[in-house]
Structures are given as structure tokens and as C-alpha cells.
Write an enzyme that holds these catalytic residues in place. Structure first.
Site, PDB file in Angstrom:
ATOM      1  N   SER A   1       0.841  -1.192   0.000  1.00  0.00           N
ATOM      2  CA  SER A   1       0.000   0.000   0.000  1.00  0.00           C
ATOM      3  C   SER A   1       0.882   1.250   0.000  1.00  0.00           C
ATOM      4  CB  SER A   1      -0.961  -0.029   1.198  1.00  0.00           C
ATOM      5  OG  SER A   1      -1.940   0.983   1.090  1.00  0.00           O
TER       6      SER A   1
ATOM      7  N   GLU B   1      -1.161  -3.109  -7.993  1.00  0.00           N
ATOM      8  CA  GLU B   1      -2.403  -3.384  -7.262  1.00  0.00           C
ATOM      9  C   GLU B   1      -2.947  -2.064  -6.750  1.00  0.00           C
ATOM     10  OE1 GLU B   1      -3.034  -3.014  -3.784  1.00  0.00           O
ATOM     11  OE2 GLU B   1      -1.053  -2.224  -3.327  1.00  0.00           O
TER      12      GLU B   1
ATOM     13  N   HIS C   1      -5.114  -5.422  -1.385  1.00  0.00           N
ATOM     14  CA  HIS C   1      -5.790  -5.072  -0.135  1.00  0.00           C
ATOM     15  C   HIS C   1      -6.862  -6.116   0.143  1.00  0.00           C
ATOM     16  CE1 HIS C   1      -3.727  -1.384  -1.156  1.00  0.00           C
ATOM     17  NE2 HIS C   1      -4.026  -0.878   0.016  1.00  0.00           N
TER      18      HIS C   1
END
Length: 392
Positions: free
Chosen positions: A158, A253, A324
Site C-alpha cells: 500500500s 495493485e 488489499h
């Protein structure tokens, strides 16, 4: 119950008497921080610190909301054999961040400058936002050198992508896309898949991940696999913290983004000349759920993938088990990888050439004791919208 200041001082004096650095450092609150909850570890069960088991927490982004989850994560990692340092970083809070910029810089800069011993593991606290603010203030070349000498493994995903890309671009050091202290290890019932992948990927010098999802084309490629969160990568385009990798394999992602926003960020990477230099692009989970384009529902994630593959003339693979989500694999970023097609239409990604952990102590039973294992196997491991640790 939190120990009193007097009890904490007694704990530290007892620890010093036994000779060695504290396993889980006692710490006071900084301004705006949550009150630390000390893991219930007595001096009698402390293990001596050594270069092979020291894990240092760094908190580059958002603060951790639940102190009890911090304690769960610290205890779980301790039981797995790690001596944990810089514990106070997990409890800090300043505005929306896990401490002031200076505090968060010091988590990494103290290692880079040798103010603290180089740990075997640098473990991110969680995602959110804030890591980009630290990039100009860390000596990435020195940090990368010290990490190579120690064989250090850095974990995160992230927002931590900013840290990982700066480390790769300026320090020539790979890291791992993988679980973090608060996001995964702090869950009362972590995913067995995630924990087992963490073990498999970090205790083997070579590891292969198989993706069964049928692809539109067969792809063979070999090169440095790098990347991470698409939003963060797009924000680094044109900066000195974006790695310049030709002939690589770019992993991407993200979470909760509209299809047009995903395409816009991919267009940024394309116009910056990044996509066209890659052998392939591997897409992880984008957690699209019920997200639909408000103008045309047929304009979806697959439309974006197909458009960008044609534009950049680079094959795009989907379905890689990371993002996630609750069940995520662990894999190196900045290491050599090889993509091969599998029978049935899927593909495999084989990794090699990265630092590893001691396989003798890191086992599933140490990360997830039997009672927890039985609970997790009997429950639903799917992510829910309320689980914000998976969202950030």
C-alpha cells in the site's frame, strides 16, 4: 492492564540486570499518541538480541487505531522468534500520521546512519498516507548498503510502496510485498494462507507462486519484478524515487478506484515511458467489488487492462494473489523473477536472489498457535468492507 510508570521502570531495570537489549521496548506516549499497551512479556522469558532475529518497526504512514491489535501483533511476532525494537513507533500519532515527519524519518534514517544496529527485519506498521513526505530525508544509499550487509528484509505494501521504490531506486535494495504489523499480524484471526505464504516466501531462497486464473494469452518473461500500489507509483513518476528498470516485470495493485482513475494512472506510467520498457505487467487484486463506471457499466477493469495492453504493446496478466485483501501472498520486489504459462491457462511466477529468514524458528505453529489455527480454519477468511486493515 497497562503497567504503571513505576512498574515499567522496574521492568527495564530487571531487563538490564539480565544483560541484553529489551525484546519489546517499554515506551512512554508522545503528544497525541495512544497510551502504549505493553505485551505481557516478563524478563524471565526474554531472549538475547542478535543480528539474526531483531525486527525493527517503522511507521511511515497512518497511525494504528487499536492499541490491542498492536499488542497482538507484537506478541505474535515475538512468539515467532523475533526480538522487536522501536516498539514505540506503533503507538505514535500526530494528525493522521504515525508520528511527526521527524519521528517517522528517524525510524529509517537511524538505521541508515548507524545510530542503531541494522536489524534483520524492517516491518512496516500499516498503510494509509504519509510515506512520500519522508523520501527526501532518508539516506537511501546508506540504508541499502547496511541492509545488504545484514541481509535485511523489509516488509510492507500500500502506501509503503513509496519506501520500497525509493529503497530500490536510490539504494539498489529489494524488499518484500507482504504483511505488516497492524494490518495482518495484529488481527485476532489472521489468514492462514497469508501467514503460510509469509513463511514459505521468506525462508526459501527460491519460491514459485502459481496463479490458476485463465489468461487471454500465454506469457514467458524473465527480469526484475518490481512495483506495488498503482496510486503511489503514479505519484512517483518523474521523481528520483521511481526506479528506472528496463526489461522488467511491473506488478500493480490498488483498492477502491474507479476504472477511469485506474486507466488515468496507467496512462501516467505509459506517458512517462515506464510501461513500454517492461516485458510484462502483472495485475494483483484491485478490490473492485461493486464499483461501476457511472457513464457506462461496460467500461470496467477488463476494458482498462485491454486498452493499456494494446497501447503499451505489453502483455498484461491478471489474478496475482496480492492486494488489499485478506489472503495475500508474500513476494520480493526488486528481485529476479520468471513467468511461465501453466497448463489450463494460468501462469507461474518463480522468484530468486533475495535475503531470507531462519526456517528453524519461523513456523505456522509459532505464528498461529493451535487454538488460533482451529478458529481460523473453521471461520470465513474473506475480507469484509469493515476490515480497514485490508483497505490500507
Amino acid at each position: 492492564m497497562n503497567p504503571s510508570a513505576h512498574s515499567r521502570r522496574q521492568f527495564l531495570r530487571a531487563a538490564v540486570a539480565l544483560g541484553g537489549a529489551g525484546v519489546l521496548q517499554a515506551c512512554g506516549s508522545t503528544a497525541g499518541s495512544a497510551t502504549p499497551v505493553q505485551p505481557r512479556i516478563t524478563p524471565a522469558v526474554r531472549r538475547p538480541a542478535s543480528g539474526n532475529n531483531v525486527l525493527r518497526i517503522f511507521a511511515a504512514s497512518g497511525y494504528a487505531e487499536q492499541a490491542n491489535r498492536i499488542e497482538i501483533g507484537l506478541r505474535r511476532l515475538y512468539d515467532a522468534g523475533f526480538t522487536i525494537t522501536n516498539q514505540q513507533a506503533a503507538y505514535r500519532r500526530y494528525q493522521r500520521f504515525a508520528g511527526s515527519d521527524a519521528e517517522r524519518i528517524a525510524d529509517l534514517q537511524d538505521v541508515a546512519l548507524g545510530r542503531v544496529a541494522t536489524p534483520k527485519v524492517l516491518m512496516g506498521l500499516r498503510g494509509g498516507y504519509g510515506a512520500v513526505r519522508l523520501l527526501p530525508h532518508v539516506d537511501w544509499a546508506s540504508l541499502g548498503t547496511r541492509m545488504r550487509e545484514q541481509g535485511t528484509l523489509l516488509f510492507g505494501f500500500s502506501d509503503t510502496t513509496a519506501i520500497q521504490m525509493a529503497l530500490l531506486a536510490r539504494g539498489n535494495m529489494p524488499s518484500f510485498a507482504g504483511p505488516m504489523l497492524y494490518s495482518e499480524f495484529g488481527k485476532p484471526q489472521p489468514s492462514v494462507y497469508t501467514m503460510q505464504s509469509f513463511i514459505d516466501s521468506t525462508t526459501r531462497s527460491n519460491n514459485t507462486i502459481h496463479v490458476a486464473e485463465i489468461q487471454s494469452r500465454s506469457v514467458r518473461a524473465e527480469g526484475v519484478l518490481w512495483g506495488g500500489n498503482l496510486s503511489v507509483l503514479a505519484s512517483l513518476a518523474g521523481s528520483p524515487y521511481m526506479p528506472d528498470i528496463s526489461g522488467g516485470i511491473l506488478f500493480l495493485e490498488d483498492v477502491g478506484e474507479q476504472p477511469y482513475r485506474i486507466e488515468r494512472m496507467l496512462q501516467t506510467l505509459y506517458m512517462a515511458g515506464i510501461l513500454g520498457k517492461q516485458q510484462a505487467v502483472v495485475m494483483g487484486n484491485f478490490r473492485m467489488g461493486t464499483i461501476r463506471d457511472v457513464y457506462d457499466s461496460s467500461y470496467n477493469f477488463n476494458s482498462v487492462v485491454n486498452t493499456m495492453s494494446r497501447l503499451a504493446k505489453v502483455p498484461v496478466l491478471t489474478g496475482f494473489p496480492f492486494g488489499h485483501i485478506t489472503n495475500k501472498t508474500t513476494f520480493p520486489l526488486g528481485a529476479q523473477a520468471r513467468i511461465e504459462p501453466m497448463s489450463g491457462g494460468g501462469y507461474s511466477v518463480a522468484f530468486g536472489g533475495y535475503p531470507t529468514l531462519d526456517a528453524n524458528t519461523l513456523t505456522l505453529n509459532t505464528l498461529l498457535p493451535p487454538p488460533v489455527l482451529s478458529d481460523v480454519f473453521g471461520g470465513d477468511t474473506a475480507a469484509t468492507p469493515e476490515d480497514r486493515s485490508d483497505l490500507e
